[in-house]
Motif scaffolding. Structure first.
Motif, short mmCIF file in Angstrom:
data_model
loop_
_atom_site.label_atom_id
_atom_site.label_comp_id
_atom_site.label_asym_id
_atom_site.label_seq_id
_atom_site.Cartn_x
_atom_site.Cartn_y
_atom_site.Cartn_z
N MET A 34 0.85 -1.19 0.00
CA MET A 34 0.00 0.00 0.00
C MET A 34 0.88 1.24 0.00
N SER A 35 0.49 2.23 -0.77
CA SER A 35 1.19 3.51 -0.76
C SER A 35 0.84 4.26 0.51
N SER A 36 1.61 5.30 0.81
CA SER A 36 1.36 6.07 2.02
C SER A 36 -0.01 6.73 1.98
N ARG A 37 -0.43 7.20 0.81
CA ARG A 37 -1.75 7.85 0.76
C ARG A 37 -2.87 6.83 0.91
N ALA A 38 -2.66 5.58 0.44
CA ALA A 38 -3.67 4.54 0.64
C ALA A 38 -3.77 4.17 2.11
N VAL A 39 -2.63 4.08 2.80
CA VAL A 39 -2.64 3.77 4.23
C VAL A 39 -3.28 4.91 5.01
N ALA A 40 -3.00 6.14 4.61
CA ALA A 40 -3.61 7.29 5.28
C ALA A 40 -5.13 7.24 5.18
N GLN A 41 -5.64 6.83 4.02
CA GLN A 41 -7.09 6.68 3.86
C GLN A 41 -7.61 5.51 4.68
N LEU A 42 -6.82 4.42 4.74
CA LEU A 42 -7.22 3.25 5.52
C LEU A 42 -7.39 3.62 6.99
N MET A 43 -6.54 4.51 7.49
CA MET A 43 -6.60 4.90 8.90
C MET A 43 -7.90 5.65 9.23
N ARG A 44 -8.60 6.12 8.22
CA ARG A 44 -9.86 6.81 8.45
C ARG A 44 -11.00 5.83 8.76
N TYR A 45 -10.79 4.55 8.48
CA TYR A 45 -11.79 3.53 8.79
C TYR A 45 -11.58 3.12 10.24
N ARG A 46 -12.44 3.59 11.11
CA ARG A 46 -12.20 3.49 12.55
C ARG A 46 -12.91 2.32 13.23
N GLU A 47 -13.52 1.41 12.48
CA GLU A 47 -14.23 0.34 13.15
C GLU A 47 -13.30 -0.58 13.94
N ARG A 48 -13.80 -1.14 15.02
CA ARG A 48 -13.02 -2.04 15.88
C ARG A 48 -13.07 -3.47 15.37
N ASN A 49 -14.13 -3.84 14.67
CA ASN A 49 -14.24 -5.19 14.12
C ASN A 49 -13.56 -5.19 12.74
N LEU A 50 -12.25 -5.35 12.76
CA LEU A 50 -11.46 -5.18 11.55
C LEU A 50 -11.50 -6.41 10.65
N PHE A 51 -11.71 -6.16 9.38
CA PHE A 51 -11.59 -7.20 8.35
C PHE A 51 -10.90 -6.52 7.17
N LEU A 52 -9.57 -6.46 7.23
CA LEU A 52 -8.80 -5.66 6.27
C LEU A 52 -8.95 -6.14 4.85
N ARG A 53 -9.21 -7.43 4.65
CA ARG A 53 -9.38 -7.95 3.29
C ARG A 53 -10.60 -7.34 2.61
N GLY A 54 -11.54 -6.86 3.42
CA GLY A 54 -12.70 -6.19 2.86
C GLY A 54 -12.59 -4.68 2.90
N ILE A 55 -11.85 -4.15 3.89
CA ILE A 55 -11.74 -2.71 4.03
C ILE A 55 -10.82 -2.11 2.97
N VAL A 56 -9.66 -2.75 2.73
CA VAL A 56 -8.67 -2.18 1.80
C VAL A 56 -9.27 -1.93 0.41
N PRO A 57 -10.06 -2.85 -0.17
CA PRO A 57 -10.65 -2.54 -1.48
C PRO A 57 -11.57 -1.31 -1.46
N LEU A 58 -12.11 -0.97 -0.28
CA LEU A 58 -12.98 0.20 -0.19
C LEU A 58 -12.21 1.51 -0.35
N VAL A 59 -10.89 1.48 -0.16
CA VAL A 59 -10.09 2.69 -0.30
C VAL A 59 -10.25 3.25 -1.71
N GLY A 60 -10.33 2.35 -2.70
CA GLY A 60 -10.73 2.77 -4.03
C GLY A 60 -9.63 3.21 -4.98
N TYR A 61 -8.40 3.31 -4.51
CA TYR A 61 -7.33 3.72 -5.40
C TYR A 61 -6.98 2.60 -6.38
N ARG A 62 -6.22 2.97 -7.38
CA ARG A 62 -5.84 2.01 -8.42
C ARG A 62 -5.08 0.83 -7.80
N SER A 63 -5.45 -0.37 -8.20
CA SER A 63 -4.84 -1.58 -7.62
C SER A 63 -4.49 -2.58 -8.71
#
Length: 326
Positions: free
Chosen positions: A169-198
Motif C-alpha cells: 500500500m502507498s502512504s496515501r492509501a494507508v492514510a485513507q485506511l486509517m480513516r476507517y475506525r471500526e473495531r471489528n477489523l476485516f482488512l481484506r474487505g476494508i482495503v478494497p474500499l479505499v478505491g485507489y488504483r490496484s
C-alpha cells in the motif's frame, strides 16, 4: 524510485522459531532492492509483537539492536492479527512511502515484493499478493477457504479471491485506511474500499517450516463471521425471508388441518407436532443468534475503545520529530 522508503510490516504472535530465518531473508531482500535502486537505503523491516508469550520479543529486540534496519513495536497485550497489522501500518506511515504487510512465517513469497514495487512505480496504490492455487493446504482448509471466498462474493463483500493480508500500500492509501475506525477489523474487505488504483501479483505459497499456524479452526470461523457481519446485512434479511417462509408454511398447515378436521380425516399424534416445534425453535434461536451478532458488533463499536496499546518501540523515531518524507 530510489527515494521511496519501503517498510515491510511483519506481525508476530509467538513466532520465535521462524524469526531469525525470516529476518535474514527480509534484510537480504531489502539489500537487493536498494542495490537495484528501487527503494531508499532508509527502508526498514518493522516487526509488531502482538503480545507474544514466548521469546519473540527478545529475539526481535536483539535483531533490532544489531541492525538499525530492523525496527519494532511491542503491543501491551494480544490485540489480534488485524489490529497488529494496523498498529504496524500506523507506526510506519510517518516514515515510509510504501508499506508491505506479510506474515512472519513467510509462507507468502517475499520475493514478489519487487514486483509489487514495480507495480507501485507503474501507478498502483495497492498491490495484492494473490495465491495461484492452494495445493499446499490440507483438503479441509482448501475447501473451507474457497467456500469462504465464494460466500463473501455472494454477500457482496469486496474481497480479492485467494488474497490474505500480503499486500503493498502507498502512504496515501494507508492514510485513507486509517480513516476507517471500526473495531471489528476485516482488512481484506476494508482495503478494497479505499478505491485507489490496484493490481495483483501472483505467487505460489509454501508450507510452514516451523512454528504453528495462528489460524486454527476456531479463529478461522470467528474471522469469517467478522468478515460477513462487518460488511453485509444480508444474513439479517435472510432471517426475515426465513420468517416469511415459515409463516407461509404455517398457513398451509392451517389449511390442511381445517380440511382434515371438517372431512373427519384428522389423526391425533404428537410426533409431528414435537418435531415441528424443535425445528421452528431451532430456527428462531439461530435467527436470534444472527441478529445478536450484529447487536454485539454495535456494542463494541459504540464503546470506541483503543484497538491496541503500544508498550515499547525500538529504532522507531518519534513521528513528530521525523523529517518529512518529501
Amino acid at each position: 524510485m530510489i527515494n521511496d522508503v519501503l517498510y515491510i510490516v511483519v506481525p508476530c504472535d509467538n513466532e520465535q522459531e521462524v524469526l531469525p530465518g525470516t529476518n535474514e531473508r527480509l534484510l537480504s531482500l531489502l539489500d537487493s532492492l536498494v542495490e537495484a535502486q528501487k527503494v531508499s537505503p532508509r527502508s526498514r523491516v518493522l516487526y509488531v509483537d502482538d503480545g507474544s508469550t514466548d521469546e519473540s520479543w527478545s529475539i526481535i529486540s536483539g535483531m533490532a539492536a544489531s541492525d538499525t534496519r530492523v525496527t519494532a513495536i511491542k503491543l501491551a497485550a494480544n490485540a489480534g492479527h488485524q489490529n497488529a497489522l494496523m498498529a504496524g501500518l500506523e507506526a510506519a506511515l510517518p516514515h515510509a512511502h510504501i508499506m508491505v504487510t506479510i506474515d512472519a512465517d513467510l509462507q507468502d513469497d517475499c520475493t514478489v515484493i519487487e514486483q509489487m514495487v514495480d507495480r507501485y512505480e507503474g501507478g498502483c496504490d495497492v498491490v495484492y499478493g494473490v495465491r495461484r492455487d492452494r495445493k499446499s493446504d490440507s483438503w479441509f482448509k482448501r475447501t473451507t477457504a474457497q467456500a469462504f471466498y465464494r460466500l463473501m462474493h455472494k454477500l457482496d463483500v469486496p474481497t480479492v479471491y485467494n488474497h490474505a493480508d500480503f499486500r503493498l500500500m502507498s502512504s496515501r492509501a494507508v492514510a485513507q485506511l486509517m480513516r476507517y475506525r471500526e473495531r471489528n477489523l476485516f482488512l481484506r474487505g476494508i482495503v478494497p474500499l479505499v478505491g485507489y488504483r490496484s493490481d495483483n501479483v501472483y505467487y505460489d505459497r509454501s508450507a510452514r517450516t516451523a512454528g504453528k499456524s495462528k489460524y486454527p479452526l476456531g479463529k478461522m470461523m470467528s474471522f469469517a463471521v467478522d468478515g460477513i457481519t462487518s460488511f453485509s446485512i444480508r444474513p439479517v434479511r435472510m432471517v426475515f425471508t426465513l420468517g416469511l417462509i415459515f409463516l407461509f408454511i404455517a398457513l398451509c398447515m392451517l389449511t390442511y388441518v381445517l380440511i382434515a378436521y371438517f372431512t373427519h380425516r384428522a389423526v391425533s399424534g404428537w410426533a409431528s407436532l414435537i418435531l415441528s416445534l424443535w425445528f421452528i425453535g431451532g430456527c428462531v434461536l439461530m435467527s436470534l443468534g444472527i441478529v445478536g451478532e450484529y447487536i454485539g458488533k454495535i456494542y463494541i463499536e459504540v464503546k470506541d475503545r483503543p484497538r491496541y496499546n503500544v508498550e515499547q518501540t525500538v529504532n522507531l523515531t518519534d513521528p513528530k520529530k521525523h523529517q518529512s518524507l518529501d
